[in-house]
Design an enzyme around this catalytic site. Structure first.
Site, PDB file in Angstrom:
ATOM      1  N   ILE A 100       0.824  -1.217   0.000  1.00  0.00           N
ATOM      2  CA  ILE A 100       0.000   0.000   0.000  1.00  0.00           C
ATOM      3  C   ILE A 100       0.854   1.262   0.000  1.00  0.00           C
ATOM      4  O   ILE A 100       0.349   2.365  -0.135  1.00  0.00           O
ATOM      5  CB  ILE A 100      -1.003   0.058   1.188  1.00  0.00           C
ATOM      6  CG1 ILE A 100      -0.285  -0.289   2.508  1.00  0.00           C
ATOM      7  CG2 ILE A 100      -2.191  -0.820   0.935  1.00  0.00           C
ATOM      8  CD1 ILE A 100      -1.149  -0.086   3.739  1.00  0.00           C
ATOM      9  N   GLY A 110       8.069   3.711   1.937  1.00  0.00           N
ATOM     10  CA  GLY A 110       8.730   4.841   2.581  1.00  0.00           C
ATOM     11  C   GLY A 110      10.212   4.596   2.685  1.00  0.00           C
ATOM     12  O   GLY A 110      10.716   3.583   2.179  1.00  0.00           O
ATOM     13  N   LYS A 154       4.829  -2.614   8.188  1.00  0.00           N
ATOM     14  CA  LYS A 154       6.015  -1.991   7.575  1.00  0.00           C
ATOM     15  C   LYS A 154       7.154  -2.975   7.686  1.00  0.00           C
ATOM     16  O   LYS A 154       7.482  -3.424   8.793  1.00  0.00           O
ATOM     17  CB  LYS A 154       6.431  -0.756   8.365  1.00  0.00           C
ATOM     18  CG  LYS A 154       5.869   0.535   7.872  1.00  0.00           C
ATOM     19  CD  LYS A 154       6.606   1.680   8.563  1.00  0.00           C
ATOM     20  CE  LYS A 154       5.823   2.954   8.466  1.00  0.00           C
ATOM     21  NZ  LYS A 154       6.534   4.093   9.039  1.00  0.00           N
ATOM     22  N   ASP A 164       9.745  15.058  11.980  1.00  0.00           N
ATOM     23  CA  ASP A 164       9.500  14.878  10.549  1.00  0.00           C
ATOM     24  C   ASP A 164       8.014  15.056  10.219  1.00  0.00           C
ATOM     25  O   ASP A 164       7.410  14.210   9.567  1.00  0.00           O
ATOM     26  CB  ASP A 164      10.000  13.490  10.114  1.00  0.00           C
ATOM     27  CG  ASP A 164      10.266  13.426   8.605  1.00  0.00           C
ATOM     28  OD1 ASP A 164      10.376  14.500   7.964  1.00  0.00           O
ATOM     29  OD2 ASP A 164      10.351  12.316   8.060  1.00  0.00           O
TER      30      ASP A 164
HETATM   31  N1  LIG Z   1      -0.848   2.578   9.210  1.00  0.00           N
HETATM   32  C1  LIG Z   1      -1.003   2.737   7.901  1.00  0.00           C
HETATM   33  N2  LIG Z   1      -2.207   2.530   7.333  1.00  0.00           N
HETATM   34  C2  LIG Z   1      -2.396   2.711   6.018  1.00  0.00           C
HETATM   35  N3  LIG Z   1      -1.426   3.086   5.163  1.00  0.00           N
HETATM   36  C3  LIG Z   1      -0.194   3.289   5.653  1.00  0.00           C
HETATM   37  C4  LIG Z   1       0.090   3.120   7.049  1.00  0.00           C
HETATM   38  N4  LIG Z   1       1.388   3.409   7.244  1.00  0.00           N
HETATM   39  C5  LIG Z   1       1.897   3.753   6.052  1.00  0.00           C
HETATM   40  N5  LIG Z   1       0.957   3.683   5.091  1.00  0.00           N
HETATM   41  C6  LIG Z   1       1.123   3.978   3.655  1.00  0.00           C
HETATM   42  O1  LIG Z   1       2.444   3.691   3.291  1.00  0.00           O
HETATM   43  C7  LIG Z   1       3.094   4.885   2.810  1.00  0.00           C
HETATM   44  C8  LIG Z   1       4.535   4.865   3.233  1.00  0.00           C
HETATM   45  O2  LIG Z   1       4.580   5.063   4.624  1.00  0.00           O
HETATM   46  P1  LIG Z   1       5.945   5.314   5.401  1.00  0.00           P
HETATM   47  O3  LIG Z   1       5.556   5.831   6.747  1.00  0.00           O
HETATM   48  O4  LIG Z   1       6.757   4.084   5.350  1.00  0.00           O
HETATM   49  O5  LIG Z   1       6.718   6.368   4.531  1.00  0.00           O
HETATM   50  P2  LIG Z   1       6.472   7.907   4.274  1.00  0.00           P
HETATM   51  O6  LIG Z   1       6.085   8.542   5.567  1.00  0.00           O
HETATM   52  O7  LIG Z   1       5.499   8.062   3.161  1.00  0.00           O
HETATM   53  O8  LIG Z   1       7.884   8.384   3.800  1.00  0.00           O
HETATM   54  P3  LIG Z   1       9.222   8.484   4.672  1.00  0.00           P
HETATM   55  O9  LIG Z   1       9.524   7.114   5.174  1.00  0.00           O
HETATM   56  O10 LIG Z   1      10.214   8.977   3.692  1.00  0.00           O
HETATM   57  O11 LIG Z   1       8.940   9.444   5.777  1.00  0.00           O
HETATM   58  C9  LIG Z   1       2.285   6.043   3.378  1.00  0.00           C
HETATM   59  O12 LIG Z   1       2.383   7.188   2.591  1.00  0.00           O
HETATM   60  C10 LIG Z   1       0.882   5.463   3.384  1.00  0.00           C
HETATM   61  O13 LIG Z   1       0.298   5.612   2.131  1.00  0.00           O
END
Ligand SMILES: Nc1ncnc2c1ncn2[C@@H]1O[C@H](COP(=O)(O)OP(=O)(O)OP(=O)(O)O)[C@@H](O)[C@H]1O
Length: 429
Positions: free
Chosen positions: A119, A122, A141, A237
């Site tokens: 989904i 990051g 994750k 962040d």
């Molecule tokens: N708890 C969650 N429920 C639903 N979707 C999620 C959840 N956590 C993350 N995501 C999805 O996964 C994407 C990546 O999340 P992640 O927190 O790993 O990275 P990021 O915040 O987008 O980037 P970075 O790691 O560079 O800060 C998010 O943008 C979101 O779309």
């Protein structure tokens, strides 16, 4: 007679020598026992070091074993160091420490159809949607790298989120450290990130009515981190991709990989996301709560304008601020997709607040508590109609000196959170 007195003298001498030997023996016995019992007491009181965040310069809370109680699940090795500082070899020690359950690798593998339900992606690695056999839906994750930094961030998240609970934070519900994999299991946020709603062509433009409550939700999450968490936490962040939305479009703050307590780290590389970074932090290397406030101000402008801070949002804001000269309004920066469908008063109040947050001087920025109060008031007057007698205008300086209040009313963190919640609840009619 002579013989008798010699015998007496010899007898007395032997008695004295025996008495002395016994006394010396008893003295050493006593000392030995005292020392043993001292050793026993001191080891039972020896400090257990509990890492709160292990990202970069470790920041620790020192708790004594007696504080933890005799049944404390926290075990120290022979150097008095907790096991989990030693990588993840003994990761099961983190269960009682973080209070989080450990998920089995095979269950997560099944729930994600062998890790095919991506989904998002990051810096940490891919994120999967997982449908557990219990019926719950979670987000998983997976730490992509085995780097030390990645492991540290994993550790940070488990230790930090395990003890932080607030409805405006994306709560960690468990973790998996098995088969050389490190995974974090979160509450599933079905509406994805705020960024995806602000910028996606697929999603409809976010209505103004939703933008203000989303801003308040984020403010409340941050306010909890700054003032409710013990010790306080700085997110470091804040950005729209780290704000996630649930099925009712309520927002929660996510991604604590960079979080740590307030600290001066002049030699460390600047971390965070370009466009949201406090200029004061860039020049001094000191990241404070007010640096989060700066990033929050940028986020508020992003919510208002629907523009990416990494693509010149702030230049656009500064131009608008110069044009307004404190008289006109901020209408010219509003997201063009709203096409007049927004409340001008709310917009001006929110932009005025955002502008305070991005003041170059950290001391002139409001605290997150002040911000929660202002946003709550904006929504309160929305619900009560704009002609509410007691409503305050955006220009009024109404930041309550909550520090002073706090000195007068000593409340627990929990109660403080509840009292803030009850203020903020007002808009949830
Ligand atoms: N708890 C969650 N429920 C639903 N979707 C999620 C959840 N956590 C993350 N995501 C999805 O996964 C994407 C990546 O999340 P992640 O927190 O790993 O990275 P990021 O915040 O987008 O980037 P970075 O790691 O560079 O800060 C998010 O943008 C979101 O779309």
């Amino acid at each position: 007679m002579k013989e008798e007195s010699v015998g007496l003298i010899i007898g007395v001498s032997i008695g004295v020598v025996i008495g002395l030997v016994l006394a010396i023996f008893a003295f050493f016995c006593h000392r030995y026992h005292r020392k043993r019992s001292q050793i026993g007491n001191s080891s039972s009181r020896r400090a257990a070091t509990i890492p709160i965040r292990t990202n970069g310069a470790d920041s620790c809370t020192i708790l004594s074993d007696s504080t933890l109680g005799p049944e404390s699940p926290i075990k120290s090795d022979r150097h008095g160091m907790p096991f989990w500082l030693d990588g993840f070899k003994k990761s099961s020690s983190m269960i009682p420490a973080s209070g989080l359950p450990e998920y089995a690798y095979k269950d997560l593998q099944k729930a994600t159809h062998n890790f095919t339900t991506v989904i998002g992606e990051g810096a940490f690695g891919p994120v999967y949607k997982a449908q557990m056999s219990t019926g719950e839906t979670v987000a998983v994750k997976v730490l992509a790298t085995n780097s030390k930094q990645g492991e540290k961030e994993f550790n940070t998240e488990v230790m930090l989120l395990g003890r932080l609970h607030h409805r405006n934070l994306v709560n960690l519900v468990g973790y998996c450290a098995e088969k050389g994999k490190h995974m974090l299991v979160y509450v599933y946020m079905s509406n994805g990130s705020l960024a995806s709603h602000l910028y996606s062509d697929v999603n409809e433009a976010l209505s103004w009515d939703l933008r203000v409550p989303i801003a308040l939700d984020v403010a409340r999450g941050l306010e909890y981190l700054h003032n409710g968490a013990v010790p306080p936490v700085i997110h470091r962040d804040i950005k729209s991709s780290n704000i996630l939305l649930d099925q009712s479009m309520r927002a929660r703050v996510a991604d604590f990989g960079l979080s740590r307590e307030e600290m001066v780290d002049k030699h460390a590389a600047i971390r965070g996301t370009f466009g949201y970074l406090d200029p004061e932090y860039i020049s001094s290397g000191t990241f404070t709560k007010k640096s989060d406030v700066y990033s929050f101000g940028v986020l508020l402008f992003e919510i208002i304008a629907g523009r990416n801070p990494q693509q010149g949002l702030m230049e656009y804001v500064e131009l608008a601020a110069m044009n307004t000269e404190g008289k006109v309004g901020w209408e010219e920066i509003v997201d063009s997709r709203l096409q007049g469908n927004f409340d001008v008063k709310e917009l001006n109040e929110m932009a005025a607040l955002a502008y305070k947050c991005i003041n170059r001087a950290p001391s002139k920025r409001p605290s997150m508590r002040d911000i929660v109060q202002v946003l709550t008031r904006i929504l309160k007057s929305r619900n009560h109609g704009s002609h509410h007698k007691n409503s305050l205008s955006a220009t009024d300086e109404v930041f309550i000196d909550t520090d002073q209040l706090e000195n007068k009313i000593s409340v627990t963190d929990h109660r403080r959170e509840e009292s803030l919640d009850s203020v903020a609840e007002v808009y949830e009619v």
